[in-house]
Enzyme design. Sequence first.
Site, PDB file in Angstrom:
ATOM      1  N   GLY A   1     -55.161  10.973 -59.701  1.00 18.85           N
ATOM      2  CA  GLY A   1     -56.383  10.791 -58.916  1.00 18.85           C
ATOM      3  C   GLY A   1     -56.524   9.398 -58.326  1.00 18.85           C
ATOM      4  O   GLY A   1     -57.595   9.026 -57.848  1.00 18.85           O
TER       5      GLY A   1
ATOM      6  N   HIS B   1     -53.863  17.849 -71.230  1.00 19.71           N
ATOM      7  CA  HIS B   1     -54.014  17.014 -70.028  1.00 19.71           C
ATOM      8  C   HIS B   1     -54.590  15.656 -70.436  1.00 19.71           C
ATOM      9  O   HIS B   1     -55.389  15.569 -71.369  1.00 19.71           O
ATOM     10  CB  HIS B   1     -54.944  17.716 -69.036  1.00 19.71           C
ATOM     11  CG  HIS B   1     -54.990  17.039 -67.712  1.00 19.71           C
ATOM     12  ND1 HIS B   1     -55.756  15.921 -67.482  1.00 19.71           N
ATOM     13  CD2 HIS B   1     -54.342  17.295 -66.551  1.00 19.71           C
ATOM     14  CE1 HIS B   1     -55.578  15.529 -66.230  1.00 19.71           C
ATOM     15  NE2 HIS B   1     -54.729  16.347 -65.643  1.00 19.71           N
TER      16      HIS B   1
ATOM     17  N   GLU C   1     -56.852  13.915 -69.286  1.00 17.27           N
ATOM     18  CA  GLU C   1     -58.326  13.851 -69.316  1.00 17.27           C
ATOM     19  C   GLU C   1     -58.870  14.477 -70.598  1.00 17.27           C
ATOM     20  O   GLU C   1     -59.896  14.030 -71.122  1.00 17.27           O
ATOM     21  CB  GLU C   1     -58.905  14.526 -68.053  1.00 17.27           C
ATOM     22  CG  GLU C   1     -58.654  13.657 -66.820  1.00 17.27           C
ATOM     23  CD  GLU C   1     -58.510  14.409 -65.507  1.00 17.27           C
ATOM     24  OE1 GLU C   1     -58.865  15.603 -65.446  1.00 17.27           O
ATOM     25  OE2 GLU C   1     -58.013  13.803 -64.538  1.00 17.27           O
TER      26      GLU C   1
ATOM     27  N   SER D   1     -51.172  12.380 -58.083  1.00 12.31           N
ATOM     28  CA  SER D   1     -51.278  12.110 -56.641  1.00 12.31           C
ATOM     29  C   SER D   1     -50.164  12.770 -55.822  1.00 12.31           C
ATOM     30  O   SER D   1     -49.652  12.171 -54.875  1.00 12.31           O
ATOM     31  CB  SER D   1     -51.328  10.601 -56.382  1.00 12.31           C
ATOM     32  OG  SER D   1     -52.489  10.048 -56.993  1.00 12.31           O
TER      33      SER D   1
HETATM   34  P1  PGA Z   1     -54.079  14.391 -58.985  1.00  9.79           P
HETATM   35  O1  PGA Z   1     -54.244  15.068 -60.432  1.00  9.79           O
HETATM   36  O2  PGA Z   1     -53.087  15.240 -58.214  1.00  9.79           O
HETATM   37  O3  PGA Z   1     -55.451  14.441 -58.389  1.00  9.79           O
HETATM   38  O4  PGA Z   1     -53.564  13.025 -59.194  1.00  9.79           O
HETATM   39  C1  PGA Z   1     -53.152  15.595 -61.136  1.00  9.79           C
HETATM   40  C2  PGA Z   1     -53.603  16.158 -62.456  1.00  9.79           C
HETATM   41  O5  PGA Z   1     -54.501  15.566 -63.087  1.00  9.79           O
HETATM   42  O6  PGA Z   1     -53.091  17.183 -62.936  1.00  9.79           O
END
Ligand code: PGA
Length: 260
Positions: A173, A95, A97, A213
């Site tokens: 996000g 991911h 992140e 999102s």
């Molecule tokens: P989000 O995150 O739907 O809040 O944009 C998606 C993700 O990080 O898998």
Amino acid sequence: MKKPLIAGNWKMFKTASEAVALVQTIKAAAHTVSDVSIVVCPPFTALTEVSKVLSGTSIALGAQNMYCAPEGAFTGEISPTMLKDLGCRYVILGHSERRQYFKEDDILVHEKLKTALKYSLVPIVCVGETLSEREAKKHFDVVKIQFDESIGRLGKEDIVKVVIAYEPVWAIGTGRTATPDQAEQMHSYIRRLLNERYGKENGSRVLILYGGSVKPDNTKSLMEKPNIDGALVGGASLKAELFAQIILEAQQSRDAGTHS
Ligand code: PGA
């Protein structure tokens, strides 16, 4: 026709008791859905309790990360065998992140991918470009490198067991979703990479999810695109009614036959 997959990535939200409440509501809301594969990925600390709630349902359990060894002196890490033991069938790997905050690179993601497959977990491998990479028009190159290094080194027999998630980092996000056309452009590019490397028959079997999102009101227009096979949902998966709505939208776009 492939069954669409909707996966919820709960990130670092929900204590075990909060997670139980959330998954109970999702379970109640989704009990009539049979044409969509549903996966929830709570934090490690909630897996045991969520697993109990999901027992006997068709909703699958996933983890958000794992280490690439079955056991060993790796303080703070979690292994595939531990995840399997708790009832996980899926694991999110690479991911953005993880890549951004924990410095995971494609080499490590590939090691994790091989390990997940070895222990029969279904990997959901994430790829996607940052905003500056897109603005510099390098998004296809960036995703190609991620694909080549982290996924494309697998053999034919393994590739069909992998789920790929295209998640443009600028859409995660932020409330700023890729348009269905932008997403489809990248999904069809990834499909081409798969087809070229593994043949059309294998390439067409791989599910490619969109993430960034995703909300109930954009699910249908994304899912109508021929190469968008589902969604990896962050923020909206933390609200049972939104997540259930996304699942229903996915089911409807499948029922409408807009999806190949
Ligand atoms: P989000 O995150 O739907 O809040 O944009 C998606 C993700 O990080 O898998």
